[in-house]
Design an enzyme around this catalytic site. Structure first.
Site, PDB file in Angstrom:
ATOM      1  N   SER A 134      15.548  46.401  -3.029  1.00 27.67           N
ATOM      2  CA  SER A 134      15.029  46.286  -4.444  1.00 27.67           C
ATOM      3  C   SER A 134      15.919  45.239  -5.296  1.00 27.67           C
ATOM      4  CB  SER A 134      15.218  47.436  -5.057  1.00 27.67           C
ATOM      5  OG  SER A 134      14.049  48.481  -4.484  1.00 27.67           O
ATOM      6  N   LYS A 137      13.750  42.597  -6.959  1.00 28.21           N
ATOM      7  CA  LYS A 137      12.849  42.970  -8.078  1.00 28.21           C
ATOM      8  C   LYS A 137      13.443  41.890  -9.199  1.00 28.21           C
ATOM      9  CE  LYS A 137      11.459  47.464  -7.470  1.00 28.21           C
ATOM     10  NZ  LYS A 137      11.864  48.020  -6.135  1.00 28.21           N
ATOM     11  N   SER A 342      13.435  50.921 -10.647  1.00 25.19           N
ATOM     12  CA  SER A 342      13.112  50.402  -9.454  1.00 25.19           C
ATOM     13  C   SER A 342      11.914  50.761  -9.226  1.00 25.19           C
ATOM     14  CB  SER A 342      14.264  50.699  -8.509  1.00 25.19           C
ATOM     15  OG  SER A 342      14.166  49.992  -7.424  1.00 25.19           O
TER      16      SER A 342
END
Length: 508
Positions: A134, A137, A342
Site C-alpha cells: 500500500s 498509495k 489505506s
C-alpha cells in the site's frame, strides 16, 4: 493463505496504549516542518520519553510549550532551525542495520534522506525494485493533489431524463456518499443521498411534475474492466477490493462503521437503490410516487427539454437540466482518509478521477498512466518502476525505497505546495490509522507520537514510508520495504524499530 493489504479503518485503542494516551495528549506539541525557505508542513507529535538515557532533558521542540506562540505573518509557526545537524551516515547505518533484521525468511531494503537537502543518509539497496504493497498509495495521493488539486470536490447529480417524469442519478466520482442527509463536517457522508433526494423533489414540484417518477442510473464515467485482473480473487472476496464505479456509499461498504469484510459487488446500483428509497420517502410527502426499481441508463440519458447549460463534468454528455446536486469532501480530505485507513477502493477511484482530469480514460490503464506521468513531472525516476494498479494491492507492482523517499520528500519539502495536503493523512505512530496499534513496546515506543508513515502489508510484504523529526531537530524522510518474508512472522516491529531509531537519534 490469503494475501491481505493494510487494514482499512482505525482500530480501537489497544489496552497497552490506553494508559499513556492521557500523557501523550498532555504533552502534545505541534511542530511546523519546513524547508529553509520557510514553507510549513504538517506537524510531528510528542510521544513519551522512552530513550535509554531518560534523565537527559528533551530538546526544546519535544517539550510541552509553556505559552502560546504569537502570530507571525500569516499565522504559520517558524521553520525548523537550519543549523540543526543531520545525522552522520556511519552511526545511523549501524543502528538501522541492527534494527532491520527479518524474523525468518526475506530481506529488507531501505533509504533515509535529509528532507531539506536531499542528502542520502542511509542506503540499503535503496534502488532495488520491490513489491511496495500500500505504499503505492503515496504516488496516487501525490498525483491526485497535483492534477485535481486539494480543494476539488466531486459532484453527484440528478438530471432530468429524456422521458417525462424520469430522473437520472449521475455518478461523478464521489464514492463516500452517505445514505442520509449531508454531513458538512464529515468526509464519509459529506454528501448525503437523502439531501439529494429532497432537493430533487423540490425541483420536480417547481417543474409541476405529477404522477410517478422513474429513476435511472448513469454510472458511465469510468471505462474499462471494473476489476483489475492483477488483483487476487481471494482479496476481492475478502473485501480488500470490489468492482469500481463512480458513485458508491461509504467507499463501497455496506455499513460505514464496518471497514473490513466483503463489499457490495455493484456499489453504484446499491447507491442508486438507497437514493430511490430516500426519494420515495421525500416524494410521498409531496404527493408524488416513485416507481420501484432502478434501470441503468445509457451515457447521456439525461437530456430533458429544459436546458441549464452544458454539464462540463461529464465530457460529451451534452446539455442537461440539473435538478439537484451534492458535492463530496475535498480531494485533500479524501487523500487524508485513503492514506490514514489505506482504503484500496478509494485509492483506485482517486486514480481514475486523476486520469479523467488529465484527459485520459477513467480506467485502470488511464489511472496508472496518469500517476506515472506525475512522478516524471516531479523528477522522480520511473525507469525501474512497474505499476499494475494505483492502490498497491497487486503483487506485480515494483517500486524502490528511494522512489518512495523521493515522493515523501516532495510532500514535505518540495516546491509544489499542493502536496503538503497529504501530510496530515500519514498515520501517527501509536495513535492513528494503520499505525494506531503499533509502537506500544519498549523497543519502538521511542517513535510513538513522533513517526508519521504510510504502512503497507501483503502476505509476504511489509513497507513503511514517511517522515520524522530526529532528536536534533532535523526533518528526515525514510522508506523501508520487506519482501519474501515468512507469512505471519513478526516483521512489522523491525520497521517500527528502525523508524524509532530516526526519531531518537542524533547519531553522530
Amino acid at each position: 493463505m490469503k494475501r491481505r493489504t493494510s487494514r482499512a479503518g482505525t482500530d480501537p485503542v489497544p489496552a497497552p496504549l490506553r494508559g499513556i494516551i492521557p500523557m501523550l495528549l498532555l504533552t502534545l506539541l505541534v511542530v511546523a516542518l519546513a524547508v529553509p525557505a520557510g514553507i510549513a508542513i504538517a506537524p510531528a507529535f510528542l510521544g513519551p520519553d522512552r530513550s535509554a538515557d531518560a534523565a537527559k532533558p528533551a530538546p526544546p521542540w519535544q517539550q510541552a510549550p509553556t505559552r502560546l506562540s504569537s502570530p507571525r505573518g500569516t499565522g504559520g509557526i517558524g521553520p525548523l532551525s537550519a543549523s540543526a545537524a543531520a545525522p552522520d551516515a556511519g552511526p545511523l547505518a549501524a543502528q538501522l542495520n541492527d534494527s532491520l533484521k527479518t524474523d525468518g525468511a526475506g530481506t529488507i531494503t531501505g533509504a533515509v534522506q535529509d528532507a531539506a537537502t536531499g542528502q542520502l543518509l542511509f542506503d540499503r539497496s535503496g534502488d532495488e525494485a520491490r513489491v511496495p504493497a500500500s505504499n503505492m498509495k503515496l504516488f496516487t495521493a501525490s498525483a491526485a493533489l497535483r492534477v485535481l488539486g486539494p480543494d476539488r470536490r466531486f459532484s453527484t447529480k440528478v438530471v432530468a431524463g429524456s422521458a417525462p417524469g424520469s430522473v437520472v442519478l449521475t455518478g461523478g466520482g464521489d464514492v463516500l456518499l452517505g445514505a442520509g442527509e449531508s454531513a458538512p463536517g464529515a468526509v464519509v457522508g459529506h454528501a448525503g443521498l437523502a439531501t439529494l433526494a429532497q432537493a430533487t423533489v423540490r425541483a420536480l414540484q417547481n417543474d409541476g411534475v405529477s404522477g410517478t417518477v422513474t429513476v435511472l442510473l448513469d454510472d458511465s464515467l469510468f471505462s474499462g474492466p471494473p476489476l483489475n485482473p492483477a488483483w487476487s480473487p481471494d482479496d476481492v472476496a475478502a473485501g480488500e477490493m470490489a468492482p469500481l464505479y463512480p458513485l458508491a456509499t461509504n467507499s463501497a461498504r455496506f455499513d460505514p462503521a464496518k471497514t473490513t469484510g466483503p463489499r457490495p459487488q455493484d456499489a453504484a446500483m446499491a447507491a442508486a437503490e438507497a437514493f430511490t428509497a430516500q426519494l420515495t420517502a421525500a416524494a410521498a410527502a409531496a404527493g408524488l410516487s416513485v416507481a420501484p426499481g432502478v434501470v441503468r441508463a445509457p451515457a447521456g440519458a439525461g437530456s430533458g427539454p429544459e436546458k441549464s447549460g452544458p454539464d462540463k463534468s461529464r465530457p460529451g454528455k451534452g446539455d442537461v437540466r440539473v435538478l439537484a446536486e451534492v458535492q463530496s469532501a475535498t480531494v485533500g480530505q479524501q487523500v487524508d482518509l485513503l492514506l490514514r485507513t489505506s482504503d484500496n477502493y478509494l485509492a483506485e477511484v482517486m486514480g481514475r478521477m486523476t486520469a479523467l482530469a488529465g484527459g485520459r480514460p477513467g480506467s485502470n490503464d488511464g489511472a496508472i498512466a496518469a500517476v506515472l506521468q506525475q512522478l516524471k513531472d516531479m523528477d522522480i525516476p520511473t525507469d525501474t518502476l512497474r505499476a499494475e494498479d494505483v492502490s498497491g494491492l497487486a503483487l506485480a507492482n515494483q517500486v524502490s525505497a528511494r522512489q518512495l523517499t523521493d515522493v515523501v520528500r516532495a510532500m514535505t519539502s518540495g516546491k509544489d505546495t499542493r502536496l503538503r495536503a497529504a501530510l496530515a493523512g500519514f498515520p501517527v505512530a501509536g495513535l492513528t490509522g494503520t499505525l494506531g496499534d503499533r509502537y506500544t513496546d519498549a523497543s519502538t515506543a521511542g517513535g510513538a507520537g513522533l513517526v508519521r508513515a504510510k504502512t503497507g502489508t501483503l502476505n509476504t510484504v511489509i513497507a513503511l514510508s514517511g517522515y520524522v523529526v530526529d532528536a536534533d531537530g532535523r526533518l528526515l524522510v525514510f522508506s523501508f520495504i520487506g519482501n519474501g518474508l515468512t507469512p505471519g512472522a513478526a516483521n512489522k516491529a523491525a520497521l517500527d524499530r528502525a523508524a524509532s531509531v530516526l526519531a531518537r537519534c542524533g547519531c553522530r
